[in-house]
Design an enzyme around this catalytic site. Structure first.
Site, short mmCIF file in Angstrom:
data_model
loop_
_atom_site.label_atom_id
_atom_site.label_comp_id
_atom_site.label_asym_id
_atom_site.label_seq_id
_atom_site.Cartn_x
_atom_site.Cartn_y
_atom_site.Cartn_z
N GLY A 89 62.06 -90.13 7.16
CA GLY A 89 63.28 -89.76 7.90
C GLY A 89 63.05 -88.58 8.84
O GLY A 89 63.52 -88.56 9.98
N CYS A 90 62.33 -87.60 8.37
CA CYS A 90 62.07 -86.39 9.18
C CYS A 90 61.17 -86.74 10.36
O CYS A 90 61.36 -86.23 11.47
CB CYS A 90 61.44 -85.30 8.32
SG CYS A 90 62.52 -84.80 6.96
N THR A 91 60.21 -87.62 10.14
CA THR A 91 59.33 -88.04 11.22
C THR A 91 60.13 -88.82 12.28
O THR A 91 59.99 -88.57 13.47
CB THR A 91 58.17 -88.90 10.67
OG1 THR A 91 57.43 -88.10 9.74
CG2 THR A 91 57.25 -89.36 11.78
N ALA A 144 62.34 -86.23 14.25
CA ALA A 144 61.58 -85.35 15.15
C ALA A 144 60.95 -86.14 16.30
O ALA A 144 60.91 -85.66 17.44
CB ALA A 144 60.52 -84.59 14.36
N LYS A 172 61.63 -82.20 4.80
CA LYS A 172 60.19 -82.08 4.55
C LYS A 172 59.38 -82.74 5.67
O LYS A 172 59.62 -83.90 6.00
CB LYS A 172 59.84 -82.72 3.21
CG LYS A 172 58.50 -82.31 2.66
CD LYS A 172 58.43 -82.68 1.19
CE LYS A 172 57.21 -82.14 0.50
NZ LYS A 172 57.07 -80.72 0.41
#
Length: 153
Positions: free
Chosen positions: A45-47, A50, A40
């Site tokens: 974690g995704c931030t 990326a 998401k």
């Protein structure tokens, strides 16, 4: 969950990026590609993942790789994520899970005693012919570029 493995040919796909532009696997024909799946946009974690790839983007490009981020988020959410963190690579808004299912990263997950279906955080390194060369199953969100660079050295 039937995840693509090393040696598998990636099925062609066409999905819109954050700006509503159609992006196909064939657009990257003759190029090496890092396809990273994240659950998401704008979550911690995704931030971290990326941003780590963004910070090492020039080095990955110098090794001949293009990057493609994929989640089931809407174009608007992907646009906000990309603009907020100034990602130099496209983010696919795979709301219909076409790419997610083609790579086999949708499946059962467990978190805090709860079981649900979702996107598994995985990364695929795809060669110039559209064949999977590496699969990273255990992504280190804060050091993901190092994981990729270690595989391709």
């Amino acid at each position: 969950m039937n995840t693509l493995k090393i040696g598998d040919k990636v099925p062609d796909f066409t999905v819109n990026d954050q700006d509503g532009n159609a992006v196909s696997l064939s657009d990257f024909s003759g190029k090496k590609l890092v396809v990273f799946f994240y659950p998401k946009a704008s979550t911690p974690g995704c931030t971290a993942e990326a941003c780590n790839l963004r910070d090492n983007y020039a080095e990955l490009q110098s090794k001949g790789f293009e990057l493609l981020g994929v989640s089931a988020d809407s174009e608007k959410r992907q646009t906000n994520f990309k603009n907020k963190y100034e990602f130099p690579f496209p983010l696919l808004a795979d709301e219909n899970k076409e790419v997610i299912e083609a790579f086999g990263v949708w499946g059962e997950k467990k978190f805090m005693g709860r079981t649900y279906d979702g996107i598994h955080r995985k990364t695929f390194l795809v060669n110039e012919k559209g064949v999977v060369e590496h699969v990273i199953d255990k992504v280190k969100t804060k050091a993901h570029a190092a994981q990729i660079l270690e595989l391709i050295q």
